[in-house]
Scaffold this motif. Structure first.
Motif, PDB file in Angstrom:
ATOM      1  N   LEU A   1      33.204  81.684 100.770  1.00  0.00           N
ATOM      2  CA  LEU A   1      34.599  81.671 101.216  1.00  0.00           C
ATOM      3  C   LEU A   1      34.783  80.726 102.401  1.00  0.00           C
ATOM      4  CD1 LEU A   1      35.425  85.482 100.969  1.00  0.00           C
ATOM      5  CD2 LEU A   1      36.435  83.659  99.592  1.00  0.00           C
ATOM      6  N   ALA A   2      33.813  80.718 103.311  1.00  0.00           N
ATOM      7  CA  ALA A   2      33.882  79.806 104.453  1.00  0.00           C
ATOM      8  C   ALA A   2      33.796  78.357 103.993  1.00  0.00           C
ATOM      9  CB  ALA A   2      32.757  80.116 105.437  1.00  0.00           C
ATOM     10  N   ALA A   3      32.940  78.083 103.012  1.00  0.00           N
ATOM     11  CA  ALA A   3      32.810  76.725 102.490  1.00  0.00           C
ATOM     12  C   ALA A   3      34.096  76.278 101.803  1.00  0.00           C
ATOM     13  CB  ALA A   3      31.638  76.656 101.513  1.00  0.00           C
ATOM     14  N   LEU A   4      34.711  77.179 101.046  1.00  0.00           N
ATOM     15  CA  LEU A   4      35.980  76.842 100.392  1.00  0.00           C
ATOM     16  C   LEU A   4      37.054  76.544 101.425  1.00  0.00           C
ATOM     17  CD1 LEU A   4      37.724  76.630  97.846  1.00  0.00           C
ATOM     18  CD2 LEU A   4      38.089  79.111  97.980  1.00  0.00           C
ATOM     19  N   ALA A   5      37.103  77.357 102.476  1.00  0.00           N
ATOM     20  CA  ALA A   5      38.082  77.116 103.537  1.00  0.00           C
ATOM     21  C   ALA A   5      37.826  75.781 104.227  1.00  0.00           C
ATOM     22  CB  ALA A   5      38.030  78.260 104.552  1.00  0.00           C
ATOM     23  N   ALA A   6      36.550  75.472 104.487  1.00  0.00           N
ATOM     24  CA  ALA A   6      36.220  74.206 105.146  1.00  0.00           C
ATOM     25  C   ALA A   6      36.642  73.017 104.292  1.00  0.00           C
ATOM     26  CB  ALA A   6      34.722  74.151 105.433  1.00  0.00           C
ATOM     27  N   GLY A   7      36.365  73.081 102.996  1.00  0.00           N
ATOM     28  CA  GLY A   7      36.749  71.984 102.115  1.00  0.00           C
ATOM     29  C   GLY A   7      38.252  71.815 102.016  1.00  0.00           C
ATOM     30  N   LEU A   8      38.987  72.924 101.928  1.00  0.00           N
ATOM     31  CA  LEU A   8      40.446  72.847 101.810  1.00  0.00           C
ATOM     32  C   LEU A   8      41.087  72.340 103.098  1.00  0.00           C
ATOM     33  CD1 LEU A   8      41.146  76.153  99.841  1.00  0.00           C
ATOM     34  CD2 LEU A   8      41.275  73.811  98.971  1.00  0.00           C
ATOM     35  N   VAL A   9      40.587  72.807 104.238  1.00  0.00           N
ATOM     36  CA  VAL A   9      41.133  72.332 105.518  1.00  0.00           C
ATOM     37  C   VAL A   9      40.880  70.837 105.682  1.00  0.00           C
ATOM     38  CG1 VAL A   9      40.852  72.468 108.024  1.00  0.00           C
ATOM     39  CG2 VAL A   9      41.007  74.564 106.676  1.00  0.00           C
ATOM     40  N   THR A  10      39.679  70.410 105.334  1.00  0.00           N
ATOM     41  CA  THR A  10      39.353  68.984 105.444  1.00  0.00           C
ATOM     42  C   THR A  10      40.244  68.146 104.529  1.00  0.00           C
ATOM     43  OG1 THR A  10      37.055  69.543 105.958  1.00  0.00           O
ATOM     44  CG2 THR A  10      37.500  67.298 105.231  1.00  0.00           C
ATOM     45  N   LEU A  11      40.401  68.591 103.296  1.00  0.00           N
ATOM     46  CA  LEU A  11      41.250  67.857 102.361  1.00  0.00           C
ATOM     47  C   LEU A  11      42.706  67.877 102.814  1.00  0.00           C
ATOM     48  CD1 LEU A  11      41.104  66.332  99.655  1.00  0.00           C
ATOM     49  CD2 LEU A  11      41.638  68.498  98.512  1.00  0.00           C
ATOM     50  N   GLY A  12      43.134  68.997 103.385  1.00  0.00           N
ATOM     51  CA  GLY A  12      44.514  69.108 103.848  1.00  0.00           C
ATOM     52  C   GLY A  12      44.850  68.123 104.948  1.00  0.00           C
ATOM     53  N   CYS A  13      43.865  67.773 105.764  1.00  0.00           N
ATOM     54  CA  CYS A  13      44.115  66.792 106.825  1.00  0.00           C
ATOM     55  C   CYS A  13      44.355  65.399 106.253  1.00  0.00           C
ATOM     56  CB  CYS A  13      42.930  66.758 107.792  1.00  0.00           C
ATOM     57  SG  CYS A  13      42.782  68.248 108.792  1.00  0.00           S
ATOM     58  N   GLY A  14      43.931  65.190 105.013  1.00  0.00           N
ATOM     59  CA  GLY A  14      44.215  63.917 104.366  1.00  0.00           C
ATOM     60  C   GLY A  14      45.536  63.929 103.624  1.00  0.00           C
ATOM     61  N   VAL A  15      45.970  65.107 103.148  1.00  0.00           N
ATOM     62  CA  VAL A  15      47.230  65.206 102.410  1.00  0.00           C
ATOM     63  C   VAL A  15      48.416  65.319 103.358  1.00  0.00           C
ATOM     64  CG1 VAL A  15      48.516  66.557 100.715  1.00  0.00           C
ATOM     65  CG2 VAL A  15      46.049  66.277 100.470  1.00  0.00           C
ATOM     66  N   ARG A  16      48.301  66.226 104.339  1.00  0.00           N
ATOM     67  CA  ARG A  16      49.343  66.430 105.347  1.00  0.00           C
ATOM     68  C   ARG A  16      50.679  66.798 104.712  1.00  0.00           C
ATOM     69  NH1 ARG A  16      48.274  61.538 109.749  1.00  0.00           N
ATOM     70  NH2 ARG A  16      46.078  62.040 110.152  1.00  0.00           N
ATOM     71  N   ARG A  17      50.650  67.795 103.843  1.00  0.00           N
ATOM     72  CA  ARG A  17      51.869  68.299 103.213  1.00  0.00           C
ATOM     73  C   ARG A  17      51.880  69.821 103.319  1.00  0.00           C
ATOM     74  NH1 ARG A  17      53.880  65.485  97.686  1.00  0.00           N
ATOM     75  NH2 ARG A  17      54.257  63.372  98.474  1.00  0.00           N
ATOM     76  N   PHE A  18      53.078  70.352 103.582  1.00  0.00           N
ATOM     77  CA  PHE A  18      53.198  71.803 103.678  1.00  0.00           C
ATOM     78  C   PHE A  18      52.884  72.459 102.336  1.00  0.00           C
ATOM     79  CE2 PHE A  18      55.723  75.662 103.111  1.00  0.00           C
ATOM     80  CZ  PHE A  18      55.241  76.426 104.164  1.00  0.00           C
ATOM     81  N   GLY A  19      53.305  71.802 101.253  1.00  0.00           N
ATOM     82  CA  GLY A  19      53.044  72.355  99.929  1.00  0.00           C
ATOM     83  C   GLY A  19      51.561  72.497  99.657  1.00  0.00           C
ATOM     84  N   PHE A  20      50.764  71.547 100.126  1.00  0.00           N
ATOM     85  CA  PHE A  20      49.315  71.641  99.938  1.00  0.00           C
ATOM     86  C   PHE A  20      48.752  72.818 100.720  1.00  0.00           C
ATOM     87  CE2 PHE A  20      44.974  70.898 101.237  1.00  0.00           C
ATOM     88  CZ  PHE A  20      44.359  70.528 100.054  1.00  0.00           C
TER      89      PHE A  20
ATOM     90  N   SER B   1      49.351  68.782  94.439  1.00  0.00           N
ATOM     91  CA  SER B   1      49.831  68.374  95.758  1.00  0.00           C
ATOM     92  C   SER B   1      48.951  67.287  96.356  1.00  0.00           C
ATOM     93  CB  SER B   1      49.877  69.591  96.687  1.00  0.00           C
ATOM     94  OG  SER B   1      50.369  69.242  97.958  1.00  0.00           O
ATOM     95  N   ALA B   2      47.639  67.388  96.140  1.00  0.00           N
ATOM     96  CA  ALA B   2      46.732  66.370  96.680  1.00  0.00           C
ATOM     97  C   ALA B   2      46.953  65.029  95.998  1.00  0.00           C
ATOM     98  CB  ALA B   2      45.288  66.828  96.510  1.00  0.00           C
ATOM     99  N   VAL B   3      47.146  65.040  94.684  1.00  0.00           N
ATOM    100  CA  VAL B   3      47.372  63.785  93.955  1.00  0.00           C
ATOM    101  C   VAL B   3      48.688  63.153  94.374  1.00  0.00           C
ATOM    102  CG1 VAL B   3      47.776  62.794  91.672  1.00  0.00           C
ATOM    103  CG2 VAL B   3      45.940  64.465  92.009  1.00  0.00           C
ATOM    104  N   ARG B   4      49.728  63.971  94.485  1.00  0.00           N
ATOM    105  CA  ARG B   4      51.022  63.436  94.907  1.00  0.00           C
ATOM    106  C   ARG B   4      50.987  62.921  96.337  1.00  0.00           C
ATOM    107  NH1 ARG B   4      55.533  67.715  92.498  1.00  0.00           N
ATOM    108  NH2 ARG B   4      55.283  67.125  90.292  1.00  0.00           N
ATOM    109  N   GLY B   5      50.117  63.487  97.138  1.00  0.00           N
ATOM    110  CA  GLY B   5      50.011  63.028  98.522  1.00  0.00           C
ATOM    111  C   GLY B   5      49.228  61.742  98.669  1.00  0.00           C
ATOM    112  N   GLY B   6      48.756  61.201  97.560  1.00  0.00           N
ATOM    113  CA  GLY B   6      48.037  59.936  97.614  1.00  0.00           C
ATOM    114  C   GLY B   6      46.698  60.035  98.310  1.00  0.00           C
ATOM    115  N   ILE B   7      46.016  61.140  98.126  1.00  0.00           N
ATOM    116  CA  ILE B   7      44.729  61.327  98.789  1.00  0.00           C
ATOM    117  C   ILE B   7      43.719  60.306  98.280  1.00  0.00           C
ATOM    118  CG2 ILE B   7      43.878  62.988  97.103  1.00  0.00           C
ATOM    119  CD1 ILE B   7      43.395  63.252 100.872  1.00  0.00           C
ATOM    120  N   ARG B   8      42.933  59.778  99.179  1.00  0.00           N
ATOM    121  CA  ARG B   8      41.940  58.774  98.808  1.00  0.00           C
ATOM    122  C   ARG B   8      40.696  59.417  98.195  1.00  0.00           C
ATOM    123  NH1 ARG B   8      41.653  54.606 103.946  1.00  0.00           N
ATOM    124  NH2 ARG B   8      43.888  54.098 104.079  1.00  0.00           N
TER     125      ARG B   8
END
Length: 473
Positions: free
Chosen positions: A325-344, A390-397
């Motif tokens: 669960l901690a690993a999933l949270a870490a991955g999602l938080v990291t990815l979220g900093c690249g998307v920067r969308r409330f929906g994500f 949401s990640a794809v629409r946010g243009g994540i690299r």
């Protein structure tokens, strides 16, 4: 009521009582398990008929309910919760092989169609109704096992007697164990001893030579030259390791691992000291002055059964899932900093909550929590798909995907590593491993977040301007 008083129904009630309260404890296995099913299917229809007054419907409902409970996890859970609500903590298990007992419903139908003398039936029924309800309820009782614990010790009739508690709720109660040879051999002792443990004792005929236990520690002190000095102890880190070794799945069932009672017996060649150490068994000082721990054995205690302090420490079963669960949270938080969308953020939180609910739903005292599992079945796919969209629409690299995936993988091992180190004996305390895992998890997540933020702040280098002396200008 007459149906309930039929001789065959009466026999089934007696079988239920004997089987659930005696035979299952003496001879646990499939035979005694199925015997309760056969008897219960004979008894349940006339009992249900007292409420609905429809014999055929009572038989059909009993068969349908039995089939649902024995073939589906949801049915077993509902039955467990129903018995728990009425009779206290209970557990009913789904087992399709129990359907072999369904022909017993024919016996119930036969008893309904073969009435006896009405007066006799009514008399039997008046007595049997409360007994039958208790007999049927006994089948739903949960077999709760509590770890054995040595909580007191005394000297009775020249014998060392250790008081114990724990064991299976459906088996024989915990017994006391006695030794007449200074702790070398043990046997069951049926005579009760004082339930309040003694925390200190003196050597017979030597009132100035006394021993006492130290509260909340595996430690004994002795009086020497007017002061108390350590006679025997397990280090705090060793006690922590033993506490984890004797831990149970549910904290409320855990017994203390600490010195709880002490007694001294005069013996040929000196004296022996026996200390009740809770779930760890006992500690014994022989006449030569040597201390040893004795673990649990079938007929008492034995040196060879003591939990080794050098063995690998036991990590809680929930730790790997907590790391996931901690690993999933870490991955999602990291990815979220690249998307920067409330929906994500909302989608990621939904996904994580779904995984957490599923884990908690399948790790309950009964089979599982159906509400948590059903909600998780909805949240996980919805959250997962929404997160991807949401990640794809946010243009994540692509690099951000790679960084977040690597962060999740490293975070998992970062959380698990301190517990592995504690288990191997490299860290002294379990609490230290827990704290270190949190620190490492946060550090790995922070590194991943910084890497993604740095990736997003990079801008393509401006094109080179031609030099003023370039002849082509």
């Amino acid at each position: 009521m007459g149906w309930l008083g039929h001789p065959l129904t009466v026999i089934a009630v007696v079988v239920l009582l004997l089987n659930d309260h005696l035979f299952k404890a003496l001879w646990p296995g499939p035979v005694t398990g199925k015997l309760s099913d056969f008897a219960g299917l004979i008894v349940a229809p006339p009992l249900l008929n007292l409420l609905i007054r429809r014999p055929r419907v009572s038989i059909l409902l009993t068969g349908a309910a039995f089939t649902l409970v024995k073939t589906t996890a949801v049915g077993a859970v509902l039955a467990s919760e129903a018995w728990t609500l009425v009779w206290g903590p209970s557990r009913v298990l789904a087992d399709p092989t129990d359907l072999i007992a369904l022909p017993a419903l024919y016996a119930a139908w036969w008893t309904w169609n073969r009435p006896g003398a009405r007066a006799v039936r009514l008399a039997r029924a008046a007595v049997l109704i409360p007994v039958t309800v208790l007999a049927v309820a006994a089948t739903g009782a949960a077999d709760i096992f509590r770890p054995y614990s040595a909580y007191a010790v005394d000297v009775v009739d020249g014998m060392i007697v250790v008081s114990t508690r724990g064991g299976s709720s459906m088996g024989p109660p915990a017994t006391n164990f006695a030794s007449s040879d200074g702790g070398n051999s043990w046997s069951s002792w049926a005579v009760p001893v004082p339930s309040l443990p003694r925390t200190s004792a003196c050597v017979p005929d030597q009132p100035d030579r006394c021993y006492r236990i130290v509260p909340d520690r595996l430690k004994v002190e002795e009086s020497r030259n007017g002061r108390w000095v350590t006679a025997w102890e397990i280090s705090p880190s060793g006690q922590d390791r033993l506490t984890r070794a004797h831990a149970t799945k549910f904290p409320e069932d855990t017994e203390a691992v600490a010195s709880l009672g002490i007694a001294i017996q005069k013996f040929s060649g000196g004296y022996v000291v026996v200390v009740a150490n809770g779930a760890d068994g006992i500690a014994l000082r022989d006449t030569a002055g040597a201390w040893r721990r004795l673990g649990w054995a079938e007929d008492g205690f034995d040196y060879s059964n003591a939990v080794s302090l050098s063995a690998q420490g036991r990590v809680e079963d929930s730790v790997p899932m907590a790391a996931l669960l901690a690993a999933l949270a870490a991955g999602l938080v990291t990815l979220g900093c690249g998307v920067r969308r409330f929906g994500f953020a909302a989608a990621a939180l939904t996904l994580w909550a779904g995984v957490w609910l599923f884990y908690t739903g399948v790790n309950t005292p009964i089979l599982f929590d159906p509400y948590a599992v059903l909600l998780a079945v909805v949240l996980v796919p919805v959250g997962g798909i929404s997160t991807m969209v949401s990640a794809v629409r946010g243009g994540i690299r692509i690099r951000a995907w790679a960084i977040s995936t690597a962060t999740a993988a490293v975070a998992y091992y970062a959380v698990m590593m301190p517990f592995s180190a504690w288990s191997a004996g490299w860290l002294g305390y379990y609490s230290l491993a827990s704290g270190l895992s949190i620190v490492l998890g946060i550090a790995v997540t922070s590194a991943g977040v910084l890497a993604v933020i740095k990736l997003n702040t990079r801008r393509p280098a401006p094109p080179l301007q031609p030099h003023a002396d370039d002849p082509d200008q």
